[in-house]
Design an enzyme around this catalytic site. Structure first.
Site, PDB file in Angstrom:
ATOM      1  N   GLU A  18      44.739  37.759  50.511  1.00  0.00           N
ATOM      2  CA  GLU A  18      44.381  38.641  51.620  1.00  0.00           C
ATOM      3  C   GLU A  18      43.063  38.190  52.237  1.00  0.00           C
ATOM      4  O   GLU A  18      42.450  37.216  51.795  1.00  0.00           O
ATOM      5  CB  GLU A  18      44.270  40.092  51.128  1.00  0.00           C
ATOM      6  N   GLY A  19      42.647  38.893  53.280  1.00  0.00           N
ATOM      7  CA  GLY A  19      41.343  38.640  53.871  1.00  0.00           C
ATOM      8  C   GLY A  19      41.171  37.228  54.390  1.00  0.00           C
ATOM      9  O   GLY A  19      42.026  36.679  55.091  1.00  0.00           O
ATOM     10  N   GLY A  21      41.151  34.360  52.783  1.00  0.00           N
ATOM     11  CA  GLY A  21      42.137  33.422  52.246  1.00  0.00           C
ATOM     12  C   GLY A  21      43.439  33.454  53.017  1.00  0.00           C
ATOM     13  O   GLY A  21      44.016  32.404  53.343  1.00  0.00           O
ATOM     14  N   ARG A  40      46.605  35.772  42.236  1.00  0.00           N
ATOM     15  CA  ARG A  40      47.189  36.519  41.117  1.00  0.00           C
ATOM     16  C   ARG A  40      48.430  37.305  41.508  1.00  0.00           C
ATOM     17  O   ARG A  40      49.281  37.570  40.676  1.00  0.00           O
ATOM     18  CB  ARG A  40      46.141  37.477  40.538  1.00  0.00           C
ATOM     19  N   ARG A  41      48.534  37.704  42.782  1.00  0.00           N
ATOM     20  CA  ARG A  41      49.636  38.586  43.198  1.00  0.00           C
ATOM     21  C   ARG A  41      50.778  37.752  43.790  1.00  0.00           C
ATOM     22  O   ARG A  41      50.854  37.528  44.997  1.00  0.00           O
ATOM     23  CB  ARG A  41      49.114  39.628  44.171  1.00  0.00           C
ATOM     24  N   ASP A  66      45.149  33.003  37.431  1.00  0.00           N
ATOM     25  CA  ASP A  66      43.967  33.835  37.221  1.00  0.00           C
ATOM     26  C   ASP A  66      42.772  32.892  37.105  1.00  0.00           C
ATOM     27  O   ASP A  66      42.619  32.191  36.113  1.00  0.00           O
ATOM     28  CB  ASP A  66      44.138  34.665  35.947  1.00  0.00           C
ATOM     29  N   PHE A  67      41.923  32.877  38.120  1.00  0.00           N
ATOM     30  CA  PHE A  67      40.809  31.935  38.171  1.00  0.00           C
ATOM     31  C   PHE A  67      39.779  32.166  37.070  1.00  0.00           C
ATOM     32  O   PHE A  67      38.924  31.312  36.845  1.00  0.00           O
ATOM     33  CB  PHE A  67      40.117  32.014  39.537  1.00  0.00           C
ATOM     34  N   TYR A 156      27.007  37.247  41.021  1.00  0.00           N
ATOM     35  CA  TYR A 156      27.767  36.913  42.225  1.00  0.00           C
ATOM     36  C   TYR A 156      26.927  36.042  43.152  1.00  0.00           C
ATOM     37  O   TYR A 156      27.378  34.990  43.626  1.00  0.00           O
ATOM     38  CB  TYR A 156      28.203  38.189  42.936  1.00  0.00           C
ATOM     39  N   SER A 240      19.691  36.875  61.453  1.00  0.00           N
ATOM     40  CA  SER A 240      19.103  37.596  60.324  1.00  0.00           C
ATOM     41  C   SER A 240      18.428  36.647  59.345  1.00  0.00           C
ATOM     42  O   SER A 240      17.295  36.878  58.911  1.00  0.00           O
ATOM     43  CB  SER A 240      20.188  38.408  59.613  1.00  0.00           C
TER      44      SER A 240
END
Length: 263
Positions: A18-19, A21, A40-41, A66-67, A156, A240
């Site tokens: 999604e998004g 990717g 994963r999905r 699964d990373f 992160y 910014s």
């Protein structure tokens, strides 16, 4: 010249569900590239693959992975072994809010695997292929937290800093070749995850005004590919970063970013 004509028949999107990717997958397919979609999905990726196949008459492969697992790349590399690979984008990420000592080690290890280890294995593997054939492209995705650090979300930001600096270095190394490498650093992006957690009221409205869509991010990434090594996505984000670096200390910048997550 399309992406397929310039770089090759197949591209791989690592974190494709999604998004951003998903937007990468759509852009590759639109330009005639077949797509290996990793995430994963599995069912959701197959649905996207069929949609792209029917719309753009391309081929696709889905790799469920699964990373966060140490052997995540085994099936990924096996799936692309005999393909004419020409493009890679690493979009996958994992984060957890909280202080370092309050986050279980197992979560830290999973984040290291997703944001550093699996990323590096994939980058290394496909760069070897692209360098050997002197043809290909890589766009890796970083975050503003990789520039500033990210208190209460520290791993992160550190992982995104690794992706940022590693990709910048390789992008410079490949400048005089036919392999184009770029890192794009994102600010707030309207992904399904963000939208599902968006606060109400003025705060949510402010986010919506400044956030970019995944398609805007991907369009800018490809517009700058082969021209710039490191891209900050969106004019607001560029302004910014420039303002903070010109008019504030590093300590100010760190504390400012921490104010978003401070408990």
């Amino acid at each position: 010249m399309t992406l397929r004509e310039k770089y090759g028949e197949w591209g791989i999107i690592l974190g494709a569900t999604e998004g951003v990717g998903k937007a990468f997958c759509e852009r590759l397919a639109k330009e005639g590239m077949n797509v290996v979609m990793v995430g994963r999905r599995e069912e959701k990726l197959k649905e996207l693959g069929e949609e792209l196949k029917n719309t753009y008459e391309i081929d696709y492969k889905v790799v469920k992975a699964d990373f966060s697992l140490p052997d995540a790349t085994d099936k990924i590399f096996a799936a692309t072994e005999n393909l004419d690979m020409g493009f890679m984008a690493y979009v996958a990420c994992l984060h957890s809010f909280g202080k370092i000592q309050d986050t279980p080690w197992e979560k830290h290890e999973a984040m290291i695997n997703v944001n550093v280890v699996t990323f590096m294995k994939c980058f290394y593997h496909y760069m070897k292929i692209f360098a050997a054939q002197d043809r290909g492209a890589v766009i890796n995705v970083s975050s503003m937290t990789g520039i500033s650090s990210s208190p209460w979300n520290g791993q992160y930001g550190a992982g995104k800093a690794f992706i940022l600096k590693m990709t910048e270095a390789v992008a410079c190394e490949t400048e005089k070749t036919n392999v184009d490498v770029e890192v794009i650093t994102l600010g707030t992006t309207l992904t399904p995850s963000l939208l599902s957690n968006l606060p109400g009221g003025p705060q949510g409205e402010a986010v919506m005004k400044t956030a970019q869509t995944p398609e805007e991010v991907v369009d800018e990434a490809f517009e700058k590919l082969g021209k710039e090594l490191s891209v900050i996505s969106g004019e607001r984000n560029k302004a910014s970063v420039h303002d903070w670096k010109a008019n504030h200390t590093e300590d100010d910048y760190i504390r400012y970013m921490g104010s978003f997550y401070q408990e």
